[in-house]
Motif scaffolding. Structure first.
Motif, mmCIF file in Angstrom:
data_model
loop_
_atom_site.group_PDB
_atom_site.id
_atom_site.type_symbol
_atom_site.label_atom_id
_atom_site.label_comp_id
_atom_site.label_asym_id
_atom_site.label_seq_id
_atom_site.Cartn_x
_atom_site.Cartn_y
_atom_site.Cartn_z
ATOM 1 N N ALA A 247 0.857 -1.187 0.000
ATOM 2 C CA ALA A 247 0.000 0.000 0.000
ATOM 3 C C ALA A 247 0.889 1.230 0.000
ATOM 4 O O ALA A 247 1.462 1.593 1.032
ATOM 5 N N CYS A 248 1.016 1.882 -1.153
ATOM 6 C CA CYS A 248 2.042 2.909 -1.325
ATOM 7 C C CYS A 248 1.525 4.145 -2.058
ATOM 8 O O CYS A 248 0.577 4.077 -2.841
ATOM 9 N N LYS B 298 7.435 3.143 -7.958
ATOM 10 C CA LYS B 298 8.397 2.453 -7.090
ATOM 11 C C LYS B 298 7.782 1.198 -6.479
ATOM 12 O O LYS B 298 8.453 0.177 -6.303
ATOM 13 N N ALA B 299 6.509 1.277 -6.182
ATOM 14 C CA ALA B 299 5.825 0.113 -5.599
ATOM 15 C C ALA B 299 5.726 -1.026 -6.605
ATOM 16 O O ALA B 299 5.927 -2.197 -6.267
ATOM 17 N N LEU B 300 5.419 -0.701 -7.864
ATOM 18 C CA LEU B 300 5.328 -1.725 -8.905
ATOM 19 C C LEU B 300 6.685 -2.388 -9.132
ATOM 20 O O LEU B 300 6.776 -3.604 -9.329
ATOM 21 N N GLU B 301 7.745 -1.578 -9.098
ATOM 22 C CA GLU B 301 9.096 -2.127 -9.257
ATOM 23 C C GLU B 301 9.453 -3.026 -8.079
ATOM 24 O O GLU B 301 10.059 -4.095 -8.260
ATOM 25 N N ALA B 302 9.079 -2.594 -6.862
ATOM 26 C CA ALA B 302 9.354 -3.402 -5.670
ATOM 27 C C ALA B 302 8.579 -4.712 -5.719
ATOM 28 O O ALA B 302 9.116 -5.780 -5.395
ATOM 29 N N ALA B 303 7.322 -4.657 -6.133
ATOM 30 C CA ALA B 303 6.493 -5.864 -6.212
ATOM 31 C C ALA B 303 7.067 -6.862 -7.207
ATOM 32 O O ALA B 303 7.116 -8.075 -6.944
#
Length: 343
Positions: free
Chosen positions: A88-89, A94-99
């Motif tokens: 939840a970002c 950046k969240a999509l890359e981290a996921a």
């Protein structure tokens, strides 16, 4: 082999021996210092580690601020345990890359991203509405996102940024997901606080820092609010099967201090030059900083400790400022009004 032995036999070691004798106390001090630094880093500053092998297959975990730092490492660990993880970002890219990175490293395809801006109560409501409608269960909610010692900024709803993001946003989010958490019992709510709460106090006369602003005091207030919120929440959830814990992750090298340059200007860059070598030795990295969060998420033996505060994967005694039940209740009531929870 003989030629090699002859070579070493011809080396004159007398200068080295003379140097060692002449500087033996300096060398002893140097070795002792190096050993002290190594041992304190390994056994003290690195902190506790969660060694539990618990699986989370079939469990759904929500982690705020999970695109970087402690949150990302927590997501990585829980995904390895088989959990369905929702990042939840605010920063979707950046969240999509981290996921994607987490999916590749763990082989767990059940890692998803949802937009959540804790500086906007409207965003919090939209996120909670989506989760409540599309998720069958929410087994673990980890309120990890935070902001530290920023300039005097306001949230979209006009709250002081640190109090608004670190406390009010998570207060509203937690309450809006409570029914789902209760249906998913046994479930857990984990609030990432900080040791800074020990010097904090709630400024009841100016809780939103409208009249005066001290960035350090505002941060401490928000972290104390995390602990008080956890304790009051535990009381209200007693007997429901929903457990709640707060924690100090340690002094960690993360992006939490990303706004220091805005707050301190050139002083920050000077301090950074001096502190970087020290931080490499004495600060935790993000993986080490995530250990207590992970521990609170998976350890079945702490089920009787709802409301407790943890540090280095162990319960830690709270100081008086965090044990005031009247303050905890008062903060809850104020937070209800500010977030318009019951409207």
């Amino acid at each position: 082999m003989k030629s090699l032995n002859n070579y070493f036999n011809q080396i004159n070691l007398e200068p080295l021996e003379d140097f060692t004798v002449a500087h033996k106390y300096s060398l002893i001090g140097l070795v002792s210092t190096a050993a002290f630094i190594f041992l304190t880093k390994k056994f003290y500053f690195n902190g506790g580690k969660c060694y539990l092998k618990a699986r989370l297959d079939g469990k759904t975990v929500i982690i705020t601020g999970a695109n970087t730092g402690i949150g990302k490492e927590t997501a990585l660990d829980l995904a390895r345990r088989g959990a369905r993880v929702i990042l939840a970002c605010r920063d979707l890219q950046k969240a999509l890359e981290a996921a994607e990175e987490i999916r590749k490293k763990t082989g767990n395809g059940n890692v998803f991203v949802e937009l959540l801006d804790l500086a906007s109560l409207n965003s919090v409501r939209q996120f909670a509405e989506k989760i409540n409608s599309q998720e069958e269960n929410v087994d673990i909610l980890i309120n990890n996102a935070g902001i530290m010692m920023c300039p005097k900024w306001k949230t979209k709803d006009g709250f002081e940024m640190q109090f608004g993001v670190n406390h009010l946003g998570h207060f509203l989010l937690t309450n809006l997901l409570l029914d789902k958490l209760k249906k998913s019992t046994p479930s857990r709510i984990i609030n990432v606080s900080s040791l800074a709460h020990e010097k904090g106090k709630i400024n009841w006369d100016d809780i939103n820092s409208d009249n005066s602003y001290d960035l350090q005091e505002a941060y401490r207030q928000s972290k104390l609010a995390n602990v008080l919120f956890t304790r009051e929440l535990a009381k209200r959830l007693n007997g429901t099967g929903v457990l709640t814990f707060s924690l100090h992750p340690g002094v960690v090298r993360t992006e939490l201090g990303r706004y220091f340059s805005d707050s301190f200007g050139w002083k920050f860059y000077l301090a950074k030059i001096l502190l970087v070598p020290i931080s490499l030795w004495f600060f935790k990295d993000a993986t080490q900083g995530a250990q207590t969060t992970i521990h609170c998420a998976v350890d079945e033996s702490i089920s009787a400790l709802s409301g407790a505060y943890f540090s280095d994967c162990k319960p830690k005694k709270l100081l008086e400022n965090a044990l005031n039940d009247e303050d905890a209740k008062k903060l809850w009531e104020i937070s209800e009004k500010l977030t318009k929870l019951n409207d």
